[in-house]
Design a protein around this motif. Structure first.
Motif, short mmCIF file in Angstrom:
data_model
loop_
_atom_site.label_atom_id
_atom_site.label_comp_id
_atom_site.label_asym_id
_atom_site.label_seq_id
_atom_site.Cartn_x
_atom_site.Cartn_y
_atom_site.Cartn_z
N GLY A 180 43.99 45.36 17.72
CA GLY A 180 43.41 45.11 19.03
C GLY A 180 44.46 44.76 20.07
N TRP A 181 44.01 44.71 21.29
CA TRP A 181 44.89 44.39 22.42
C TRP A 181 44.38 43.14 23.10
CZ3 TRP A 181 49.01 47.47 24.59
CH2 TRP A 181 49.33 48.59 23.81
N PRO A 182 45.27 42.37 23.70
CA PRO A 182 44.82 41.18 24.41
C PRO A 182 43.99 41.56 25.63
CG PRO A 182 47.17 41.56 24.81
CD PRO A 182 46.74 42.53 23.73
N ASP A 183 43.06 40.69 25.98
CA ASP A 183 42.23 40.91 27.17
C ASP A 183 43.00 40.44 28.39
OD1 ASP A 183 40.18 41.29 28.97
OD2 ASP A 183 39.14 39.42 28.45
N ALA A 184 44.06 41.18 28.68
CA ALA A 184 44.94 40.86 29.81
C ALA A 184 45.31 42.14 30.53
CB ALA A 184 46.19 40.14 29.33
N VAL A 185 45.13 42.16 31.83
CA VAL A 185 45.42 43.33 32.65
C VAL A 185 46.58 42.99 33.58
CG1 VAL A 185 44.52 44.93 34.38
CG2 VAL A 185 43.02 44.08 32.55
N LEU A 186 47.65 43.78 33.54
CA LEU A 186 48.81 43.59 34.38
C LEU A 186 48.97 44.85 35.24
CD1 LEU A 186 49.31 42.14 31.47
CD2 LEU A 186 51.66 41.90 32.28
N THR A 187 48.72 44.74 36.52
CA THR A 187 48.73 45.92 37.39
C THR A 187 49.57 45.67 38.65
OG1 THR A 187 46.47 46.40 36.65
CG2 THR A 187 47.32 47.66 38.52
N PRO A 188 50.72 46.33 38.76
CA PRO A 188 51.49 46.26 40.00
C PRO A 188 51.00 47.31 41.00
CG PRO A 188 52.70 47.51 38.37
CD PRO A 188 51.41 47.08 37.71
N GLY A 189 51.55 47.28 42.20
CA GLY A 189 51.20 48.27 43.22
C GLY A 189 49.82 48.08 43.82
N VAL A 190 49.29 46.84 43.78
CA VAL A 190 47.92 46.59 44.24
C VAL A 190 47.95 45.57 45.38
CG1 VAL A 190 45.67 45.63 43.60
CG2 VAL A 190 46.92 47.08 41.98
N SER A 191 47.21 45.85 46.42
CA SER A 191 47.05 44.90 47.52
C SER A 191 45.60 44.45 47.60
CB SER A 191 47.48 45.51 48.85
OG SER A 191 46.66 46.63 49.17
N VAL A 192 45.40 43.21 48.07
CA VAL A 192 44.05 42.67 48.27
C VAL A 192 43.66 42.92 49.71
CG1 VAL A 192 42.59 40.62 48.17
CG2 VAL A 192 44.43 40.92 46.50
N ARG A 193 42.66 43.78 49.91
CA ARG A 193 42.22 44.12 51.25
C ARG A 193 41.37 43.01 51.85
NH1 ARG A 193 38.54 47.52 50.52
NH2 ARG A 193 38.31 48.04 52.74
N THR A 194 40.34 42.64 51.14
CA THR A 194 39.45 41.56 51.56
C THR A 194 38.98 40.82 50.31
OG1 THR A 194 37.50 43.01 51.45
CG2 THR A 194 38.61 42.83 53.59
N ALA A 195 38.32 39.69 50.53
CA ALA A 195 37.81 38.91 49.41
C ALA A 195 36.61 38.12 49.87
CB ALA A 195 38.89 37.98 48.87
N GLY A 196 35.74 37.78 48.93
CA GLY A 196 34.56 37.00 49.27
C GLY A 196 34.03 36.29 48.04
N ARG A 197 33.07 35.38 48.27
CA ARG A 197 32.46 34.64 47.18
C ARG A 197 31.22 35.36 46.68
NH1 ARG A 197 32.08 28.72 49.69
NH2 ARG A 197 32.10 29.96 51.58
N VAL A 198 31.00 35.28 45.39
CA VAL A 198 29.78 35.77 44.78
C VAL A 198 29.01 34.55 44.31
CG1 VAL A 198 28.76 37.17 42.95
CG2 VAL A 198 30.90 37.90 44.05
N ALA A 199 27.84 34.33 44.93
CA ALA A 199 27.11 33.07 44.72
C ALA A 199 28.05 31.92 45.06
CB ALA A 199 26.57 33.00 43.29
N THR A 200 28.17 30.96 44.18
CA THR A 200 29.07 29.83 44.45
C THR A 200 30.10 29.63 43.35
OG1 THR A 200 27.53 28.30 43.38
CG2 THR A 200 27.32 28.59 45.78
N THR A 201 30.11 30.53 42.36
CA THR A 201 30.97 30.29 41.20
C THR A 201 32.00 31.37 40.95
OG1 THR A 201 29.35 31.39 39.77
CG2 THR A 201 29.16 28.98 40.05
N LYS A 202 31.97 32.47 41.70
CA LYS A 202 32.90 33.56 41.45
C LYS A 202 33.51 34.06 42.75
CE LYS A 202 30.62 35.21 37.22
NZ LYS A 202 31.75 34.88 36.32
N VAL A 203 34.59 34.80 42.60
CA VAL A 203 35.27 35.44 43.73
C VAL A 203 35.31 36.94 43.49
CG1 VAL A 203 37.50 35.71 44.88
CG2 VAL A 203 36.67 33.43 44.31
#
Length: 469
Positions: free
Chosen positions: A307-330
């Protein structure tokens, strides 16, 4: 207001980080141009010295050798050196046998606090509010607020000085799309500078996203990875850079952090300097090769039983916008710059290893603005002695520490140049050269000498070099 109207200081420092602490240590006991010792005072609004407390992760080391302490590269015999600290703590022999050239960050912080607690003339709990030039007295006026233990105003004061030095340091940088989330208390969206204070809260999150490809991002990711169960890591590491790239740490590459290169860079045209600084990001924004190796080793170890670890490493990515989902997630809205592909990521916590920016001087120096000479981008012009270029009517000097990358290059925030810059400032201030500087510090010759170049002839005679078309 309580005013200190006695004999003015020779030098007042604003901010007490490693660079002004270095200056204070090297200034201690120096003779002034007239009679007596150099009169100095340094002010900082914090209650005591702390160096990046949120990133003193267990095992994290400095990226410079221990010789890059506050004083050694200017005065190896100084009582304020790291080795003097070890001797005082009766740890010199253990350090000798440990054979550690790069010490832990927590140990560097402890050393600086040891100096700060013993060095006279340091005033913590004092917030500098304004600086002015008094032409009648030919002195700078420095207004400050003395703070109580809770950080509330306790008293106002004023002091006078012939010269100033600014060592305000840098402030954590939060990208615009994420600022509203970082200010919301319901979901942990924190800057890496506050990581240790929020570590338990971040570790409790089911999924954590780390943003930033530098050393801080790598250290935070590694610390989280080591604490998560195999197969249920729930980690994502994103970066705008094209790769999780190693820091340039070759011996000749490190010569960009020498006085020789600093002088070369300062002499370049402004437009050339502005092009160079962002292009040299890997000299100071990459990741230590040992940290990259430790991350890969930890990830690899988690594949040993399938198996592989549940870890994602991704370069070359920018965050355009962000927001909250309910009150516990982003929810992060992402874009891959090479693919042109957009995606969304829902996460329970975000650690922003997005670096630092120089603190703006506009408000503090508003009273000096009429005297400041600026470049085409509106930044203060700073000469080769680390002084702001002022109107000739101002007889005093305003020195700058770690606010002159646009004029002095990538070495401005580097700890390895702290003692050299402090020595340069004090040599200029006293006019007595108490800290003689080396004539040469690098094997690399940066740039061409404008004089005629020569080459040796087998006979020993020097012949002029001829350029071929």
């Amino acid at each position: 207001m309580t005013a200190q109207l006695g004999t003015p200081h020779d030098l007042v420092g604003i901010g007490i980080g490693p660079f002004n602490l270095s200056l204070a240590a090297l200034a201690h006991g120096l003779p002034r141009q007239g009679v007596g010792e150099l009169a100095t005072a340094f002010y900082d609004q914090r209650r005591d010295f702390r160096w990046h407390p949120g990133l003193l992760i267990d095992g994290a080391t400095l990226q410079v050798p221990f010789l890059a302490d506050l004083v050694t590269l200017a005065d190896p015999a100084s009582p304020w050196s790291f080795l003097s600290h070890l001797k005082h703590k009766e740890r010199l022999f253990p350090f000798y046998f440990a054979e550690q050239f790069h010490i832990q960050r927590s140990e560097y912080d402890a050393y600086c606090r040891w100096v700060a607690e013993r060095l006279p003339g340091l005033h913590f709990g004092h917030q500098v509010d304004a600086v002015r030039w008094n032409p009648e007295r030919e002195l700078f006026e420095v207004d400050f607020t003395q703070l109580d233990a809770d950080g509330e105003a306790e008293a106002l004061g004023r002091t006078h000085t012939r010269n100033l030095v600014l060592g305000l340091g840098t402030a954590p940088y939060v990208p615009e799309p994420l600022r509203p989330l970082a200010e919301a208390p319901t979901v942990p969206v924190i800057h890496s500078s506050e990581y240790l204070d929020n570590r338990a809260r971040v570790l409790a999150a089911a999924h954590v996203t780390v943003i930033g490809s530098g050393q801080s991002g790598a250290e935070v990711f590694l610390d989280l990875l080591r604490d998560r169960p195999a197969g249920r890591e729930g980690l994502t590491w994103l970066a705008r850079t094209d790769a999780f790239a190693p820091m340039e740490y070759s011996k000749l590459g490190l010569e960009h952090f020498t006085p020789d290169y600093t002088r070369y860079f300062h002499a370049l045209p402004e437009a050339v300097r502005d092009r160079l600084v962002p292009a040299q990001w890997q000299l100071h924004k990459g990741i230590d090769a040992a940290t990259i190796a430790a991350i890969h080793e930890e990830l690899y170890r988690r594949t040993l039983h399938g198996g592989w670890p549940d870890a994602v490493l991704t370069p070359g990515v920018s965050v355009r916008t962000a927001g909250r989902v309910a009150t516990t997630k982003v929810e992060l809205h992402l874009e891959h710059t090479q693919q042109g592909v957009r995606s969304r990521l829902t996460t329970d916590a975000v650690v922003l290893a997005t670096g630092y920016r120089e603190r703006p001087l506009t408000s503090l120096l508003a009273g000096l603005d009429p005297y400041l000479r600026k470049d085409s981008a509106g930044r203060p012009r700073i000469d080769d002695r680390h002084r702001m270029v002022l109107d000739p009517a101002v007889t005093g000097s305003v020195f700058v520490q770690n606010g002159e990358r646009h004029t002095h290059g990538v070495g401005a925030p580097d700890l390895g140049l702290a003692a050299w810059r402090s020595a340069t400032i004090l040599n200029t201030l006293t006019g007595k050269n108490p800290y003689p500087q080396p004539a040469r510090t690098a094997f690399t010759t940066f740039g061409l000498d404008q004089r005629e170049h020569t080459r040796p002839h087998p006979s020993g005679e020097l012949l002029p070099l001829v350029e071929h078309p």
